[in-house]
Design a protein around this motif. Structure first.
Motif, PDB file in Angstrom:
ATOM      1  N   ALA A 346       0.820  -1.220   0.000  1.00 41.95           N
ATOM      2  CA  ALA A 346       0.000   0.000   0.000  1.00 41.95           C
ATOM      3  C   ALA A 346       0.847   1.260   0.000  1.00 41.95           C
ATOM      4  O   ALA A 346       0.366   2.348  -0.341  1.00 41.95           O
ATOM      5  CB  ALA A 346      -0.929  -0.003   1.221  1.00 41.95           C
ATOM      6  N   ALA A 347       2.129   1.148   0.387  1.00 45.65           N
ATOM      7  CA  ALA A 347       3.014   2.322   0.456  1.00 45.65           C
ATOM      8  C   ALA A 347       3.790   2.538  -0.834  1.00 45.65           C
ATOM      9  O   ALA A 347       4.589   3.480  -0.924  1.00 45.65           O
ATOM     10  CB  ALA A 347       3.981   2.164   1.620  1.00 45.65           C
ATOM     11  N   ALA A 348       3.562   1.695  -1.851  1.00 48.47           N
ATOM     12  CA  ALA A 348       4.306   1.821  -3.113  1.00 48.47           C
ATOM     13  C   ALA A 348       4.080   3.201  -3.729  1.00 48.47           C
ATOM     14  O   ALA A 348       2.955   3.697  -3.789  1.00 48.47           O
ATOM     15  CB  ALA A 348       3.874   0.729  -4.081  1.00 48.47           C
ATOM     16  N   GLY A 349       5.178   3.827  -4.193  1.00 49.91           N
ATOM     17  CA  GLY A 349       5.088   5.126  -4.845  1.00 49.91           C
ATOM     18  C   GLY A 349       4.965   6.301  -3.899  1.00 49.91           C
ATOM     19  O   GLY A 349       4.787   7.430  -4.339  1.00 49.91           O
ATOM     20  N   ARG A 358       0.294   4.844   5.505  1.00 50.48           N
ATOM     21  CA  ARG A 358      -0.474   3.988   4.580  1.00 50.48           C
ATOM     22  C   ARG A 358      -0.423   2.530   5.023  1.00 50.48           C
ATOM     23  O   ARG A 358      -1.414   1.798   4.907  1.00 50.48           O
ATOM     24  CB  ARG A 358       0.073   4.140   3.165  1.00 50.48           C
ATOM     25  CG  ARG A 358      -0.166   5.502   2.554  1.00 50.48           C
ATOM     26  CD  ARG A 358      -0.047   5.454   1.063  1.00 50.48           C
ATOM     27  NE  ARG A 358      -0.319   6.747   0.460  1.00 50.48           N
ATOM     28  CZ  ARG A 358      -0.458   6.941  -0.845  1.00 50.48           C
ATOM     29  NH1 ARG A 358      -0.365   5.911  -1.676  1.00 50.48           N
ATOM     30  NH2 ARG A 358      -0.709   8.139  -1.332  1.00 50.48           N
ATOM     31  N   ILE A 359       0.742   2.120   5.505  1.00 49.36           N
ATOM     32  CA  ILE A 359       0.865   0.735   5.982  1.00 49.36           C
ATOM     33  C   ILE A 359      -0.036   0.510   7.193  1.00 49.36           C
ATOM     34  O   ILE A 359      -0.746  -0.507   7.282  1.00 49.36           O
ATOM     35  CB  ILE A 359       2.337   0.423   6.326  1.00 49.36           C
ATOM     36  CG1 ILE A 359       3.184   0.446   5.054  1.00 49.36           C
ATOM     37  CG2 ILE A 359       2.454  -0.929   7.019  1.00 49.36           C
ATOM     38  CD1 ILE A 359       4.668   0.337   5.303  1.00 49.36           C
ATOM     39  N   LEU A 360      -0.027   1.466   8.124  1.00 45.61           N
ATOM     40  CA  LEU A 360      -0.886   1.334   9.302  1.00 45.61           C
ATOM     41  C   LEU A 360      -2.355   1.270   8.912  1.00 45.61           C
ATOM     42  O   LEU A 360      -3.128   0.477   9.456  1.00 45.61           O
ATOM     43  CB  LEU A 360      -0.647   2.503  10.260  1.00 45.61           C
ATOM     44  CG  LEU A 360       0.482   2.325  11.278  1.00 45.61           C
ATOM     45  CD1 LEU A 360       0.748   3.619  12.014  1.00 45.61           C
ATOM     46  CD2 LEU A 360       0.132   1.211  12.263  1.00 45.61           C
ATOM     47  N   SER A 361      -2.735   2.119   7.957  1.00 50.11           N
ATOM     48  CA  SER A 361      -4.133   2.108   7.501  1.00 50.11           C
ATOM     49  C   SER A 361      -4.473   0.776   6.850  1.00 50.11           C
ATOM     50  O   SER A 361      -5.573   0.224   7.052  1.00 50.11           O
ATOM     51  CB  SER A 361      -4.377   3.256   6.517  1.00 50.11           C
ATOM     52  OG  SER A 361      -4.203   4.505   7.151  1.00 50.11           O
ATOM     53  N   ALA A 362      -3.533   0.253   6.048  1.00 49.21           N
ATOM     54  CA  ALA A 362      -3.773  -1.037   5.393  1.00 49.21           C
ATOM     55  C   ALA A 362      -3.850  -2.164   6.424  1.00 49.21           C
ATOM     56  O   ALA A 362      -4.704  -3.062   6.329  1.00 49.21           O
ATOM     57  CB  ALA A 362      -2.668  -1.319   4.376  1.00 49.21           C
ATOM     58  N   LEU A 363      -2.979  -2.128   7.440  1.00 51.27           N
ATOM     59  CA  LEU A 363      -3.031  -3.138   8.497  1.00 51.27           C
ATOM     60  C   LEU A 363      -4.357  -3.068   9.246  1.00 51.27           C
ATOM     61  O   LEU A 363      -4.965  -4.106   9.563  1.00 51.27           O
ATOM     62  CB  LEU A 363      -1.871  -2.924   9.475  1.00 51.27           C
ATOM     63  CG  LEU A 363      -0.474  -3.319   8.997  1.00 51.27           C
ATOM     64  CD1 LEU A 363       0.577  -2.876  10.009  1.00 51.27           C
ATOM     65  CD2 LEU A 363      -0.396  -4.826   8.763  1.00 51.27           C
ATOM     66  N   ALA A 364      -4.805  -1.852   9.538  1.00 53.21           N
ATOM     67  CA  ALA A 364      -6.079  -1.693  10.242  1.00 53.21           C
ATOM     68  C   ALA A 364      -7.225  -2.281   9.437  1.00 53.21           C
ATOM     69  O   ALA A 364      -8.128  -2.946   9.978  1.00 53.21           O
ATOM     70  CB  ALA A 364      -6.325  -0.208  10.526  1.00 53.21           C
ATOM     71  N   GLU A 365      -7.203  -2.058   8.128  1.00 47.71           N
ATOM     72  CA  GLU A 365      -8.269  -2.579   7.271  1.00 47.71           C
ATOM     73  C   GLU A 365      -8.236  -4.106   7.233  1.00 47.71           C
ATOM     74  O   GLU A 365      -9.279  -4.780   7.308  1.00 47.71           O
ATOM     75  CB  GLU A 365      -8.112  -1.999   5.865  1.00 47.71           C
ATOM     76  CG  GLU A 365      -9.311  -2.212   4.956  1.00 47.71           C
ATOM     77  CD  GLU A 365     -10.536  -1.435   5.419  1.00 47.71           C
ATOM     78  OE1 GLU A 365     -11.662  -1.893   5.111  1.00 47.71           O
ATOM     79  OE2 GLU A 365     -10.367  -0.394   6.106  1.00 47.71           O
ATOM     80  N   ILE A 366      -7.022  -4.679   7.116  1.00 45.03           N
ATOM     81  CA  ILE A 366      -6.884  -6.143   7.068  1.00 45.03           C
ATOM     82  C   ILE A 366      -7.375  -6.777   8.369  1.00 45.03           C
ATOM     83  O   ILE A 366      -8.164  -7.744   8.371  1.00 45.03           O
ATOM     84  CB  ILE A 366      -5.407  -6.516   6.797  1.00 45.03           C
ATOM     85  CG1 ILE A 366      -5.015  -6.128   5.365  1.00 45.03           C
ATOM     86  CG2 ILE A 366      -5.169  -8.009   7.032  1.00 45.03           C
ATOM     87  CD1 ILE A 366      -3.523  -6.197   5.091  1.00 45.03           C
ATOM     88  N   LEU A 367      -6.915  -6.215   9.495  1.00 45.20           N
ATOM     89  CA  LEU A 367      -7.281  -6.797  10.785  1.00 45.20           C
ATOM     90  C   LEU A 367      -8.751  -6.547  11.116  1.00 45.20           C
ATOM     91  O   LEU A 367      -9.421  -7.397  11.734  1.00 45.20           O
ATOM     92  CB  LEU A 367      -6.383  -6.218  11.880  1.00 45.20           C
ATOM     93  CG  LEU A 367      -4.901  -6.603  11.763  1.00 45.20           C
ATOM     94  CD1 LEU A 367      -4.070  -5.858  12.795  1.00 45.20           C
ATOM     95  CD2 LEU A 367      -4.725  -8.112  11.929  1.00 45.20           C
ATOM     96  N   ARG A 368      -9.264  -5.404  10.712  1.00 49.61           N
ATOM     97  CA  ARG A 368     -10.682  -5.097  10.962  1.00 49.61           C
ATOM     98  C   ARG A 368     -11.581  -6.056  10.183  1.00 49.61           C
ATOM     99  O   ARG A 368     -12.623  -6.510  10.679  1.00 49.61           O
ATOM    100  CB  ARG A 368     -10.955  -3.642  10.582  1.00 49.61           C
ATOM    101  CG  ARG A 368     -12.342  -3.150  10.924  1.00 49.61           C
ATOM    102  CD  ARG A 368     -12.417  -1.635  10.771  1.00 49.61           C
ATOM    103  NE  ARG A 368     -13.799  -1.211  10.683  1.00 49.61           N
ATOM    104  CZ  ARG A 368     -14.493  -1.093   9.563  1.00 49.61           C
ATOM    105  NH1 ARG A 368     -13.901  -1.348   8.399  1.00 49.61           N
ATOM    106  NH2 ARG A 368     -15.759  -0.717   9.578  1.00 49.61           N
TER     107      ARG A 368
END
Length: 716
Positions: A346-349, A358-368
């Protein structure tokens, strides 16, 4: 008895009384009267409009930005009109078909009746004023250029292109306006030369902005003049380059050069061009020292070394390879290695330091999602931030980085440098190593710049969180105010009930007014970059500019014969190698500045090491031979020149310990004299400048700074 100098805008000396004939200047005087009246009206109108804008409410968001832009525009226009007055007018031209006169100015000017009094020098209508020649008159019968002194005309020059132009009345001289102007005294700032731009220079100034245009020319050909005027022209003529599209950046070789040309762009009616040196692009540039080892400088100057920064950053962007259990208020959930890899994607570019969010947001979405997606997203995100095991693992796999630390590690940790630059030999790795905390060098600046651009601001995420918290608090405060207003509304109807809408409540919070980081005005991207003295740029330094110019729209100004470290390629080969593909080359071959007497001695100096050097032909004689003397003659030479000349500037080159006693005398190294010009140049021990190409180039550059007199002092 009242002389001709008492007439209106003209203040001609007695020796030019023949030019004060009313038949020659009466039409000009009438036009100047109309210009003066229109200027008074324009200034008064601008003052009123500016005062009204300043009194108006500031507004919020885009409204505030538009108001600020209008205030800036009005202020700049007002400053330009106040700066000049009648001397806004450069001259006039008459058409061969109808004889109609068109007056050309630094800015366009129209009277209250809509009559065009001045056409802007950058407009297509003004092009023949600069570009017409006797071989290609471009429809002109005649042309007149003015010389202004103290706001009045002290001389003018007429050129005729047809017999009708001659019959219409012209004061003809035995030299052109441009050649006559070359003998004028220099000062600490570049002289105003707009009125005498030549056809070959004008063609380059008005060339299109797509791709890279190389302006190649030897000393005195007007490269710097072209570069500055082209900057102003492009901003005026090309809507793709306006401030809201990125604007124009002008890069000069050193600070004395920028000080020398500081008045030029404002005098052209343009204050929107950013100017800097390469050092200014990097925080560490001001204190950077020269690299003491030429081989180290060579190794750092390659584009490959700049690209090694990418590898150095990616070393800190590897997702964890083991899973973990994350405990939240809503239960435990498993985070796998595949989940980590997905979140890192998710942090690419994104700049490295900004990618963490962005990584934290992506982790939150995955775990949620693993919790069934029923947990409130903002609460869940905050809960993850409190999980020290999770954040600690993320910090280890994707840490916040500082550019200085990253580049410093390359030089102090040999294994890290070998990983990031595997093409280096063991000896080269040892050569690049330096003690931790060593002073930054000029050769380090491109790597520091690349690292800072790739990493981003390590404090951006924290500022963004504070900004979001401030916005949330402000929305809550506004909600309380709105509730009070609604409670006071007796009937619950009318426009006030619109405040119940969530969208309107949110819009009442001006997020543009919330605290944030001050933007770096030199970070770009810029729509066009103009670079002078580019023959000295290394491949690594070119990357600093290309990072700021994604459009690849550039004006590249230089002289291969003035490259201190040699320039064996063609311009096209060099620019293609650094990554440019649309390249045009325009050559300037006439030396307007340096007298023939000086060039006769300077040319053999450069041809001894560069037989094919592009040495331009001088167009004038100074009437003063080059003088040779002893080093002990330095003070007497300067004293005699100062006593003889009440105006003008001199420069001593090659005596770093010398401290001039007069403000009209400077002492510079050959490198810092590049791009400048002086009435008198005194070279001290020029053979001590060095050997080979570097020494010859320094001598050639120093000699060709002279516009009148050259003195060479040596004890050898």
């Amino acid at each position: 008895m009242e002389g001709p100098s008492s007439a209106g805008a003209f203040d001609l000396p007695d020796r030019l009384s023949h030019k004060a004939d009313p038949a020659l200047i009466a039409a000009d005087e009438a036009h100047f009267a109309a210009i003066a009246a229109s200027l008074d009206e324009s200034v008064a109108e601008l003052e009123d409009r500016l005062a009204a804008e300043l009194r108006a409410p500031g507004g919020v968001g885009r409204q505030a930005m538009d108001r600020d832009a209008e205030i800036h525009r009005l202020t700049a226009r007002l400053r330009a009109l106040r700066r000049f007055g009648l001397d806004l007018c450069l001259g006039h031209m008459a058409g061969a078909d109808d004889g109609e006169r068109v007056y050309v100015g630094r800015l366009g000017l129209t009277d209250s009746a809509g009559r065009r009094l001045l056409v802007d020098w950058r407009s297509p209508a003004a092009e023949p004023f600069f570009a017409a020649t006797h071989a290609h008159p471009m429809g002109l019968a005649s042309r007149r250029r003015y010389r202004w002194t103290g706001g009045r005309i002290s001389d003018y020059w007429d050129e005729v292109f047809t017999a009708d132009g001659l019959r219409s009345g012209a004061a003809l001289d035995d030299q052109s306006a441009f050649i006559a102007s070359l003998g004028g005294h220099r000062s600490e700032r570049m002289r105003d030369v707009l009125a005498t731009i030549q056809a070959d220079q004008d063609a380059v100034i008005r060339a299109g902005s797509r791709g890279a245009l190389v302006v190649d020319g030897g000393p005195g050909t007007g490269k710097t003049v072209v570069a500055l005027h082209r900057s102003a022209y492009l901003l005026y003529s090309d809507p793709r380059l306006g401030q809201r599209r990125g604007g124009v950046l002008f890069v000069g070789p050193h600070q004395p050069y920028l000080a020398y040309v500081a008045d030029v762009l404002p005098s052209l009616g343009e204050e929107g061009v950013r100017t800097c040196t390469l050092r200014d692009l990097v925080t560490e540039g001001a204190a950077a020292v020269a690299e003491s080892d030429p081989e180290v400088a060579r190794l750092k100057s390659s584009a490959d070394m700049v690209r090694a920064v990418e590898t150095a950053v990616r070393f800190y962007e590897a997702p964890p390879t083991e899973g973990m259990t994350v405990t939240t208020p809503w239960g435990e959930v498993r985070l796998t290695a595949r989940d980590w890899a997905e979140a890192f994607e998710a942090a690419a570019g994104t700049p490295h330091n900004e990618g963490r969010e962005r990584i934290l947001s992506a982790l939150a979405e995955i775990l949620r999602d693993k919790h069934g997606g029923e947990v409130p997203p903002e609460e869940f995100h905050r809960a993850l931030l409190r999980d020290q095991e999770l954040t600690g693992t993320l910090n280890g796999a994707w840490p916040l980085l500082e550019a200085a630390d990253l580049v410093g590690d390359l030089w102090s940790v040999p294994a890290y440098l070998r990983l990031c630059a595997p093409w280096l030999t063991p000896d080269e790795v040892r050569r690049l190593r330096r003690a931790e905390g060593g002073a930054w060098t000029v050769s380090d600046l491109p790597l520091l710049d690349a690292a800072r651009q790739r990493l981003g601001d390590p404090r951006a995420a924290e500022r963004d969180r504070r900004r979001r918290a401030t916005a949330a608090a402000e929305r809550e405060r506004m909600a309380g105010v709105i509730d009070n207003v609604l409670a006071a509304d007796d009937d619950g109807e009318g426009a006030v009930t619109m405040l119940r809408g969530r969208d309107l409540r949110d819009r009442l919070v001006d997020e543009d007014a919330l605290p944030g980081a001050e933007p770096d005005p030199l970070a770009g991207p810029f729509a066009h970059i103009v670079v002078d003295e580019t023959q000295e740029l290394t491949d690594a330094e070119w990357q600093m500019l290309l990072l700021r110019c994604p459009s690849r729209s550039l004006t590249v100004v230089g002289d291969r014969a003035q490259a201190r470290h040699g320039f064996t390629e063609s311009w096209r080969e060099r620019l293609e190698r650094i990554g440019l593909d649309r390249i045009e080359v325009a050559s300037l071959g006439i030396n307007y500045r340096t007298p023939r007497e000086v060039m006769a001695e300077a040319e053999p100096v450069i041809r001894a090491v560069l037989p094919d050097a592009n040495v331009p032909a001088s167009v004038r004689d100074a009437g003063e031979p080059v003088v040779h003397g002893r080093v002990a003659d330095l003070e007497p030479v300067l004293d005699a020149w100062l006593a003889e000349h009440a105006e003008g500037v001199a420069c001593v080159i090659g005596a770093p310990a010398f401290r001039p006693s007069s403000p009209r005398v400077r002492s510079l190294t050959p490198q810092l004299s590049k791009g400048l010009e002086f009435d008198l140049v005194v070279l001290v021990e020029p053979e001590a400048f060095g050997t080979g190409v570097e020494g010859a180039v320094d001598r050639y550059v120093a000699m060709t700074r002279s516009t009148r007199r050259l003195v060479v002092l040596t004890d050898r």
